[in-house]
Write a protein that holds these residues in place. Sequence first.
Motif, mmCIF file in Angstrom:
data_model
loop_
_atom_site.group_PDB
_atom_site.id
_atom_site.type_symbol
_atom_site.label_atom_id
_atom_site.label_comp_id
_atom_site.label_asym_id
_atom_site.label_seq_id
_atom_site.Cartn_x
_atom_site.Cartn_y
_atom_site.Cartn_z
ATOM 1 N N THR A 1 0.910 -1.351 0.134
ATOM 2 C CA THR A 1 -0.216 0.174 0.115
ATOM 3 C C THR A 1 0.898 1.317 -0.085
ATOM 4 O OG1 THR A 1 -0.140 0.175 2.436
ATOM 5 C CG2 THR A 1 -1.745 -1.427 1.157
ATOM 6 N N ARG B 1 2.539 1.544 3.331
ATOM 7 C CA ARG B 1 3.849 0.598 3.487
ATOM 8 C C ARG B 1 4.746 0.797 2.673
ATOM 9 N NH1 ARG B 1 2.065 -5.281 3.154
ATOM 10 N NH2 ARG B 1 4.429 -5.586 3.680
ATOM 11 N N ARG C 1 -4.042 6.193 1.648
ATOM 12 C CA ARG C 1 -2.912 5.446 2.523
ATOM 13 C C ARG C 1 -2.979 3.965 2.164
ATOM 14 N NH1 ARG C 1 -0.731 6.946 7.541
ATOM 15 N NH2 ARG C 1 -0.800 4.591 8.028
ATOM 16 N N ASP C 2 -4.499 3.479 2.009
ATOM 17 C CA ASP C 2 -4.251 1.892 1.775
ATOM 18 C C ASP C 2 -4.484 1.407 0.537
ATOM 19 O OD1 ASP C 2 -4.199 1.462 4.519
ATOM 20 O OD2 ASP C 2 -6.388 1.911 4.972
#
Length: 324
Positions: free
Chosen positions: A110, A113, A147-148
């Motif tokens: 993601t 990450r 973010r994801d």
Amino acid sequence: MTALLELQDLKVHWPGRGAGWGNAVPVTRAVDGVSLTIQVGETVAVVGESGCGKSTTGNAALGLAPITDGKIFFDGRDLSLLSKQERRDLWQEMQVVFQDPVAALNPRLTVARAIAEPLVIHGWSAAHVAKRVDELMALVGLNADQRDRRPMALSGGQRQRVVIARALALSPRLVICDEPVSALDVSIQSQILNLLLRLQRELGLSYLFISHDLSVVRHIADRVCVMYLGVIVEEGPTAEVFARPQHPYTQALLSAIPRPDIVRRGRKERILLQGDLPSPLAPPKGCPFASRCIKAQAACNRSRPPLEQRAAHRLVRCFYPNSV
């Protein structure tokens, strides 16, 4: 100004495979004696055709390509004298933004990450990582709801913002930008260039900006180094090099840039280079540009011209440069 990065007579030669017993092993002279300095807060661009050695120069400065000869200094420290741990610590101060954000990002990670990778590698706690990722996303103009997401769910410009955020995670002082906008649409290019300029002002960054696009370089660079076949053929302040190019190769590159102001005054003459870039496996004995230069004379084929100062802050590698 203080020198942050200094390359002294840098050479990167790659040995090839010999054609058989008793034959000399060919050597690719990717970078053949490059010297340049980047001051704190400065953007220095390296420009030239594909295969001229500009990306290899950047990789060598980062330690991603082994050097054959020469010296690399960062903030006055000779990189060849550093221990492995000292070099690891130094990598926090030098980061890179690559050309293709798709290839630079792991498609399984993601956004959060991907940006967190260098922080995790350097042992940051989970709480500090989460906070820093939020800061970096806001800094480069990414929304919290991204973010994801994974890279393929983002646009090209958004992916490059992720790459830039990751490069800034450890608060580097120098960022090497290797063709950072060439894979983007023209409208998105200007957004990323303006982002890089804003980040430089806010964070005090220095850039080594590698590009083949002189119109991009004109927008972002303080100084420009024109590279040809592993060597620098002209260097100077960007505005001066664009206004009064002294090397015939620089003239040819600049003649290809569309200029609306010139179109209004009259047709601009395009300088077309004849022939191909010589092979770095067998560089010419004399001037590397002689075989394609309309000004070449006998002396150009006999010996290589040195990189000499021809005017204030201007260096040119040519026996017959244009007058300033």
